[in-house]
Design a protein around this motif. Structure first.
Motif, PDB file in Angstrom:
ATOM      1  N   TRP A   1     -10.925  27.809  75.347  1.00 36.99           N
ATOM      2  CA  TRP A   1     -11.109  28.262  73.971  1.00 36.99           C
ATOM      3  C   TRP A   1     -11.912  27.246  73.157  1.00 36.99           C
ATOM      4  CZ3 TRP A   1      -9.183  26.278  69.308  1.00 36.99           C
ATOM      5  CH2 TRP A   1      -9.398  27.088  68.190  1.00 36.99           C
TER       6      TRP A   1
ATOM      7  N   TYR B   1     -14.037  25.022  74.349  1.00 35.41           N
ATOM      8  CA  TYR B   1     -15.404  25.015  74.863  1.00 35.41           C
ATOM      9  C   TYR B   1     -16.215  26.162  74.260  1.00 35.41           C
ATOM     10  CZ  TYR B   1     -19.324  25.531  78.039  1.00 35.41           C
ATOM     11  OH  TYR B   1     -20.580  25.669  78.551  1.00 35.41           O
ATOM     12  N   LYS B   2     -15.626  27.343  74.222  1.00 32.07           N
ATOM     13  CA  LYS B   2     -16.331  28.502  73.657  1.00 32.07           C
ATOM     14  C   LYS B   2     -16.582  28.322  72.169  1.00 32.07           C
ATOM     15  CE  LYS B   2     -14.993  31.986  76.988  1.00 32.07           C
ATOM     16  NZ  LYS B   2     -14.387  33.297  77.200  1.00 32.07           N
ATOM     17  N   LYS B   3     -15.625  27.764  71.463  1.00 31.44           N
ATOM     18  CA  LYS B   3     -15.778  27.537  70.019  1.00 31.44           C
ATOM     19  C   LYS B   3     -16.885  26.525  69.740  1.00 31.44           C
ATOM     20  CE  LYS B   3     -14.153  28.280  65.885  1.00 31.44           C
ATOM     21  NZ  LYS B   3     -14.288  29.575  65.250  1.00 31.44           N
TER      22      LYS B   3
ATOM     23  N   LYS C   1     -19.406  25.787  71.734  1.00 28.67           N
ATOM     24  CA  LYS C   1     -20.663  26.419  72.127  1.00 28.67           C
ATOM     25  C   LYS C   1     -21.142  27.382  71.039  1.00 28.67           C
ATOM     26  CE  LYS C   1     -22.730  28.889  75.982  1.00 28.67           C
ATOM     27  NZ  LYS C   1     -22.485  29.518  77.286  1.00 28.67           N
ATOM     28  N   GLN C   2     -20.239  28.140  70.460  1.00 26.28           N
ATOM     29  CA  GLN C   2     -20.584  29.068  69.383  1.00 26.28           C
ATOM     30  C   GLN C   2     -21.082  28.312  68.154  1.00 26.28           C
ATOM     31  OE1 GLN C   2     -17.224  31.061  67.534  1.00 26.28           O
ATOM     32  NE2 GLN C   2     -18.329  33.007  67.677  1.00 26.28           N
TER      33      GLN C   2
END
Length: 60
Positions: free
Chosen positions: A44, A46-48, A50-51
């Protein structure tokens, strides 16, 4: 936060590898649950990140 999740994963995995014979099954289950939770938290994060980096890249 991402590296904290990695440290938690490695710590729980190392503890479980050293103590799987001498500990109770409930404690091992809780350690596995914590391991899965820490992995989910890391993904979670990592995705945040990256976003947010993509949003920063597109900001003009």
């Amino acid at each position: 936060m991402f590296f904290t999740a990695i440290a938690m994963i490695l710590g729980l995995l190392g503890w479980a590898a050293n103590n799987y014979r001498s500990t109770d099954a409930v404690v091992l289950f809780l350690a596995t649950t914590g391991l899965i939770g820490a992995a989910g938290f890391g993904v979670w994060n990592y995705k945040k990140v990256k976003q947010l980096l993509e949003k920063l890249e597109n900001a003009e």
